[in-house]
Scaffold this motif. Sequence first.
Motif, PDB file in Angstrom:
ATOM      1  N   ARG A 120      -0.430  -6.645  -9.573  1.00 35.08           N
ATOM      2  CA  ARG A 120       0.040  -6.603  -8.182  1.00 35.08           C
ATOM      3  C   ARG A 120      -0.898  -7.368  -7.246  1.00 35.08           C
ATOM      4  N   SER A 121      -2.179  -7.350  -7.546  1.00 35.79           N
ATOM      5  CA  SER A 121      -3.155  -8.015  -6.675  1.00 35.79           C
ATOM      6  C   SER A 121      -3.297  -9.498  -6.980  1.00 35.79           C
ATOM      7  N   GLY A 122      -2.666  -9.959  -8.043  1.00 33.67           N
ATOM      8  CA  GLY A 122      -2.734 -11.373  -8.381  1.00 33.67           C
ATOM      9  C   GLY A 122      -3.914 -11.758  -9.244  1.00 33.67           C
ATOM     10  N   ALA A 129      -9.217   1.065  -7.530  1.00 28.22           N
ATOM     11  CA  ALA A 129      -8.862   2.489  -7.614  1.00 28.22           C
ATOM     12  C   ALA A 129      -8.259   3.000  -6.308  1.00 28.22           C
ATOM     13  N   ARG A 130      -8.776   2.506  -5.163  1.00 25.00           N
ATOM     14  CA  ARG A 130      -8.262   2.955  -3.869  1.00 25.00           C
ATOM     15  C   ARG A 130      -6.859   2.414  -3.590  1.00 25.00           C
ATOM     16  N   GLN A 131      -6.478   1.363  -4.287  1.00 22.06           N
ATOM     17  CA  GLN A 131      -5.152   0.779  -4.082  1.00 22.06           C
ATOM     18  C   GLN A 131      -4.058   1.519  -4.856  1.00 22.06           C
ATOM     19  N   ALA A 132      -4.471   2.388  -5.765  1.00 22.74           N
ATOM     20  CA  ALA A 132      -3.496   3.096  -6.600  1.00 22.74           C
ATOM     21  C   ALA A 132      -2.750   4.141  -5.761  1.00 22.74           C
ATOM     22  N   THR A 133      -1.429   4.110  -5.806  1.00 19.43           N
ATOM     23  CA  THR A 133      -0.601   5.069  -5.075  1.00 19.43           C
ATOM     24  C   THR A 133      -0.272   6.253  -5.985  1.00 19.43           C
ATOM     25  N   TRP A 134       0.299   7.292  -5.385  1.00 16.80           N
ATOM     26  CA  TRP A 134       0.706   8.438  -6.194  1.00 16.80           C
ATOM     27  C   TRP A 134       1.799   8.029  -7.181  1.00 16.80           C
ATOM     28  N   TRP A 135       2.602   7.054  -6.778  1.00 15.56           N
ATOM     29  CA  TRP A 135       3.676   6.590  -7.663  1.00 15.56           C
ATOM     30  C   TRP A 135       3.092   5.865  -8.888  1.00 15.56           C
ATOM     31  N   ASP A 136       2.056   5.028  -8.667  1.00 14.92           N
ATOM     32  CA  ASP A 136       1.376   4.364  -9.781  1.00 14.92           C
ATOM     33  C   ASP A 136       0.861   5.395 -10.779  1.00 14.92           C
TER      34      ASP A 136
END
Length: 543
Positions: A46-48, A130-137
């Motif tokens: 997702r971040s490329g 790690a901070r970019q991870a959502t609950w959905w991930d």
Amino acid sequence: MFPLRDFIRTCRSRLFRRQAVDSTGVDLTGGRLLTAVLVTRRLLARSGVVNEAEAMVGVLLPPSVAAVIANTAIGLSGKATVNLNYTLTDERVEKCLTACAISHVITSRQFMKRRPFELSAKFVCMEDLARQATWWDKLVCGLTAYGLPSFLLDRMLGLQRTKSDDLMTVLFTSGTTADPKGVMLSHGNIAASINAIRRLYRTRPDDVTLGILPFFHAFGYSAALWLPFGLNMAAAYHFNPFAAKAIGELARKYRVTVLFATPTFLKLYLRRCHADDFPALDVAVVGGEPLDASLAKSFTEKFGVAPAEGYGTTELSPWASVNVPAHRTISALEPAYKGGTVGQPAPGVQIRIIDPETRAELPTGKQGLLLVRGENVMLGYLNQPDKTAEVIHDGWYDTGDFANIDEDGFITITGRQHRFSKIGGEMVPHAAVEDAIADLIRTNTDDEVRQVAVTAIPDPSKGERLIVVHTPLEHTSATDIARKLFDSKHFPAIWIPKPADFIEVAEIPVSSLGKLDLGELKRIAMRRNADTSSAHIHPPENS
């Protein structure tokens, strides 16, 4: 089975059991580790960081759970990993990045505080990911890790399309004899080495590996990163292999049973760790440099475990041979351990001993150049087909090591080709001269501090001339040393260095694993005026 598929199956078999811990306090079961890897894989895409334009991603992390997650997430993204040697200068790391066309390097803020780098690539910190991870991930990846059958997970990740000769990693050689070369290792190469150990060693359900070897080194990449998953073992990691006290605490807390190390680290733990720091230690496999018999004896007496020496090189993924203690061997029909040797050829590995000049194969017991053939032999050197052609002929890899093999198939390494000099038509072993001088100048009992090393430079009359690089001499002189060597009559006169060929340095240059930095030794010798008879201080460069 390829290493990434091993990883998935081991994590699935240990869903609720400890799989990986480290000294930062991270403690993950197989299920949590697999979930973390799948989340990281998702975030890299997702971040490329993972994209179609780049085939490789750099990793700048010491042995740790974070490094395991980074390597496996990159691999499961279909990209090759390049674990960068953080003991090198920024300039030399930059050369590695350029060679691999890497524009993203995964690291951590904690590590960068300890060892700052200025590189052209973009740094991607694990903490930021790690901070970019959502609950959905986390939900999707958790359900996948815990619920999806392994064969379906393989297909979802495209692992069924992996071919044996697909590039898995590029490991740069230590550069102790020349500039580092990028060794291209395939999924099949790493699988061959892991399968060889799996066919030799019997593991136990309670086995815990101590992960101290850096992943940028082939020994660490195999033994500390992939073997725990290939052999279904837990692993406990520490970022600094020289931190004996912390390592002792880690080994005691998690009851480490399996140690992979170099003799340098065995010597360190022997001196600085208590016997009860390794209460559960059951096997110690040693490689990277020769194992001294007295060190093996002392380690056995203190910790109750006889080190099993093995042999390999980066180009061999790295396992070529290894000793196997009787209580750990899968087949008890034939002897698999012989002290003073590096063991028998690993399953799937062929060896040949040849005359270095005529290239003729030599009979059993004769010393010659060691060649190795098998599925563990590298794809080649990155962007250096000429260098590859120099060392691989008809599938046989020229190790550059001298060895002999006995009637039982056990291999004894007798020296590096780089550590012999042809002087007046006679082959002179640097190590033998080095050991004799070390005995004469030893002024303390701290065996961790190397005091002497021998190298050679060209000589117009004799072909080569030995150069002795040493730390300050306290109670003797170069003249006295040369005289004592001559009087001892242990060596021919041609082996004995002249007093004018002794060079004093602040410390002997060594690599990150404690091995002699042969390239820097040679540079010290070449920088010195060959005709001067005085000693000079040459502080070793950071290499």
